[in-house]
Design a protein around this motif. Structure first.
Motif, PDB file in Angstrom:
ATOM      1  N   ARG A 176       0.930  -1.072   0.449  1.00  0.00           N
ATOM      2  CA  ARG A 176      -0.208  -0.207   0.001  1.00  0.00           C
ATOM      3  C   ARG A 176       1.027   1.217   0.015  1.00  0.00           C
ATOM      4  N   THR A 177       1.987   1.131   0.883  1.00  0.00           N
ATOM      5  CA  THR A 177       2.931   2.798   1.517  1.00  0.00           C
ATOM      6  C   THR A 177       4.000   2.269   1.740  1.00  0.00           C
ATOM      7  N   VAL A 178       4.832   2.633   0.192  1.00  0.00           N
ATOM      8  CA  VAL A 178       6.592   3.037   0.096  1.00  0.00           C
ATOM      9  C   VAL A 178       6.645   4.469   0.576  1.00  0.00           C
ATOM     10  N   VAL A 179       7.603   4.577   1.142  1.00  0.00           N
ATOM     11  CA  VAL A 179       8.558   5.864   1.448  1.00  0.00           C
ATOM     12  C   VAL A 179       9.723   5.268   1.481  1.00  0.00           C
ATOM     13  N   VAL A 180      10.336   6.660   0.548  1.00  0.00           N
ATOM     14  CA  VAL A 180      12.187   6.308   0.761  1.00  0.00           C
ATOM     15  C   VAL A 180      12.400   7.397   1.065  1.00  0.00           C
ATOM     16  N   LEU A 181      12.947   7.817   2.355  1.00  0.00           N
ATOM     17  CA  LEU A 181      14.292   8.026   2.095  1.00  0.00           C
ATOM     18  C   LEU A 181      15.184   8.886   1.484  1.00  0.00           C
ATOM     19  N   GLY A 182      15.576   9.514   0.903  1.00  0.00           N
ATOM     20  CA  GLY A 182      16.796  10.119   0.269  1.00  0.00           C
ATOM     21  C   GLY A 182      16.237  10.191  -1.463  1.00  0.00           C
ATOM     22  N   ALA A 183      16.306  10.779  -2.050  1.00  0.00           N
ATOM     23  CA  ALA A 183      15.871  11.421  -3.823  1.00  0.00           C
ATOM     24  C   ALA A 183      17.341  11.722  -4.139  1.00  0.00           C
ATOM     25  N   VAL A 202       3.341   6.372  -3.022  1.00  0.00           N
ATOM     26  CA  VAL A 202       5.028   6.507  -2.791  1.00  0.00           C
ATOM     27  C   VAL A 202       4.805   7.771  -2.238  1.00  0.00           C
ATOM     28  N   ILE A 203       5.446   7.955  -1.182  1.00  0.00           N
ATOM     29  CA  ILE A 203       6.276   9.763  -0.280  1.00  0.00           C
ATOM     30  C   ILE A 203       7.874   8.801  -0.002  1.00  0.00           C
ATOM     31  N   ALA A 204       8.664  10.193  -0.660  1.00  0.00           N
ATOM     32  CA  ALA A 204      10.065  10.283  -0.491  1.00  0.00           C
ATOM     33  C   ALA A 204      10.038  11.830   0.109  1.00  0.00           C
ATOM     34  N   THR A 205      11.481  11.918   0.247  1.00  0.00           N
ATOM     35  CA  THR A 205      11.549  12.840   1.047  1.00  0.00           C
ATOM     36  C   THR A 205      13.243  13.293   1.014  1.00  0.00           C
ATOM     37  N   ASP A 206      13.168  14.281   1.026  1.00  0.00           N
ATOM     38  CA  ASP A 206      14.449  15.052   0.388  1.00  0.00           C
ATOM     39  C   ASP A 206      14.627  15.659   1.333  1.00  0.00           C
ATOM     40  N   ILE A 207      16.203  16.791   0.876  1.00  0.00           N
ATOM     41  CA  ILE A 207      16.107  18.571   1.331  1.00  0.00           C
ATOM     42  C   ILE A 207      16.679  19.294   0.107  1.00  0.00           C
ATOM     43  N   PRO A 209      16.201  20.531  -3.692  1.00  0.00           N
ATOM     44  CA  PRO A 209      14.327  20.768  -4.181  1.00  0.00           C
ATOM     45  C   PRO A 209      14.562  20.124  -5.614  1.00  0.00           C
ATOM     46  N   HIS A 210      15.419  20.501  -6.137  1.00  0.00           N
ATOM     47  CA  HIS A 210      15.382  19.535  -7.749  1.00  0.00           C
ATOM     48  C   HIS A 210      15.481  17.687  -7.365  1.00  0.00           C
ATOM     49  N   ARG A 211      15.982  17.670  -6.697  1.00  0.00           N
ATOM     50  CA  ARG A 211      15.712  15.878  -5.901  1.00  0.00           C
ATOM     51  C   ARG A 211      14.542  16.252  -6.142  1.00  0.00           C
ATOM     52  N   MET A 212      13.365  16.517  -4.994  1.00  0.00           N
ATOM     53  CA  MET A 212      12.384  16.671  -4.642  1.00  0.00           C
ATOM     54  C   MET A 212      11.263  16.459  -5.904  1.00  0.00           C
ATOM     55  N   GLU A 213      11.985  17.371  -6.597  1.00  0.00           N
ATOM     56  CA  GLU A 213      10.952  17.442  -8.067  1.00  0.00           C
ATOM     57  C   GLU A 213      11.312  16.479  -9.096  1.00  0.00           C
ATOM     58  N   LEU A 214      12.158  15.762  -8.645  1.00  0.00           N
ATOM     59  CA  LEU A 214      12.553  14.809  -9.677  1.00  0.00           C
ATOM     60  C   LEU A 214      11.688  13.031  -9.732  1.00  0.00           C
ATOM     61  N   ALA A 215      11.990  13.255  -8.140  1.00  0.00           N
ATOM     62  CA  ALA A 215      11.225  12.337  -7.087  1.00  0.00           C
ATOM     63  C   ALA A 215       9.646  11.820  -7.883  1.00  0.00           C
ATOM     64  N   LEU A 216       8.909  13.315  -7.802  1.00  0.00           N
ATOM     65  CA  LEU A 216       7.877  13.400  -8.615  1.00  0.00           C
ATOM     66  C   LEU A 216       7.020  12.833  -9.800  1.00  0.00           C
ATOM     67  N   LEU A 224       7.820  15.037   0.536  1.00  0.00           N
ATOM     68  CA  LEU A 224       8.005  15.621   2.256  1.00  0.00           C
ATOM     69  C   LEU A 224       9.474  16.132   2.491  1.00  0.00           C
ATOM     70  N   SER A 225       9.907  17.228   2.584  1.00  0.00           N
ATOM     71  CA  SER A 225      10.927  17.749   3.637  1.00  0.00           C
ATOM     72  C   SER A 225      11.672  17.299   4.741  1.00  0.00           C
TER      73      SER A 225
END
Length: 322
Positions: A176-183, A202-207, A209-216, A224-225
């Motif tokens: 159902r839910t996967v979290v990825v810590l670090g993009a 699928v929930i991804a985290t990073d700090i 911005p461009h990596r967070m956009e790539l995750a999407l 998430l930050s």
């Protein structure tokens, strides 16, 4: 790109690591393939996170091998076949290289656990790697590069194989839910694998911005930050339940703690990030909620083969990762 000066045929250029903060472009002897080895002309080589750690003085394993030519994520072309090389390898073929050289006879190898062989040597760590024009490689470490993959794309095969190895261990399908810590690269591949195993969320985290956009772009449903209360946000997004599977692609104490705290009862935390330092964990949470905390190190030959299939079949996207 550095323009090479004219040199005698038996030397080549390489970036040589001499210790913390010490890298030098040097002329070094060109390697000669031993029996059972081939000489590969390097076409493209990635810079792994642990290579950076080595440069910064956080990799005792690399320090033990100085002076060292690092680099283990690479493609190239066969230019010389050493004596005794069997099979149908040919000069001129494009190849990607599995950098791990396992002993083949210890208990781990005989159990099929070649990726954690205690006697293993790794190109770019225990022996000369691919931050150079040429590298000598055992012939059984080569995989043909499919025609529809560029040399540069092929340099990501070993990186992708680490996530193939991890996701082979996913406790159950249809998560159902996967979290990825670090993009970073590992995290972005993990996001794509989460979608391949049909995760609903699928929930991804990073700090960054461009990596967070790539995750999407790679398939994350939420980003998430990483500097907020990630566990609280994961519970909020899952009606208080938590994540079935979490990938820690960073490997620092903060993300390891986030991973344990954000798991659903019966969930699994997969650890692939490699950073120094210890992490205090409340193991009562692990026991009372029947959590699984699992390490996953590198990859085996079949993981490399599967990665090539996934990339050649366009099931994994590389756009924007380089």
């Amino acid at each position: 790109m550095v323009n090479a000066p004219a040199v005698e045929r038996d030397s080549m250029q390489a970036i040589v690591f001499h210790g913390t903060h010490q890298l030098a472009l040097e002329q070094v002897p060109e390697p000669a393939p031993a029996a059972g080895e081939v000489l590969v002309q390097v076409a493209a080589c990635g810079i792994c996170g642990p290579d950076l750690h080595g440069y910064l003085g956080h990799s005792p394993r690399r320090d033990r091998s100085v002076p060292l030519i690092m680099g283990h994520e690479f493609t190239g072309r066969i230019v010389v076949l050493g004596s005794g090389v069997t099979g149908d390898l040919a000069v001129g073929e494009r190849v990607v290289v599995h950098p791990q050289i396992s002993c083949g006879h210890c208990r781990a190898c005989r159990a099929g656990l070649t990726n954690i062989c205690p006697n293993m040597s790794i190109l770019g760590i225990e022996r000369a790697g691919a931050f150079a024009e040429y590298v000598a490689v055992p012939a059984d470490r080569l995989f043909r590069l499919p025609a529809n993959l560029s040399d540069v794309d092929g340099s990501l095969v070993e990186t992708l194989s680490i996530q193939v190895h991890l996701f082979r261990q996913v406790p159950r399908p249809l998560l159902r839910t996967v979290v990825v810590l670090g993009a970073g690269p590992q995290g972005l591949f993990a996001v794509q694998f989460a979608r391949l195993v049909c995760a609903s969320q699928v929930i991804a985290t990073d700090i960054i911005p461009h990596r967070m956009e790539l995750a999407l772009q790679m398939g994350a449903t939420t980003v998430l930050s990483g500097d907020q209360d990630v566990a609280a946000r994961v519970r909020e997004l899952t009606d208080g339940w938590g994540a079935d599977f979490i990938v820690d692609a960073v490997g620092i104490s903060a993300t390891r703690r986030q991973g344990v705290a954000a798991l659903a009862p019966g969930g699994t935390l997969g650890l692939v990030g490699l950073m120094p330092g210890e992490t205090p964990v409340d193991f009562n949470l692990v026991v009372n909620r029947e959590l699984t905390v699992r390490g996953s190190y590198s990859c085996n030959d079949d993981d490399m083969a599967r990665s090539l299939e996934l990339l050649a079949g366009k099931q994994i996207k590389l756009d924007g990762m380089l």
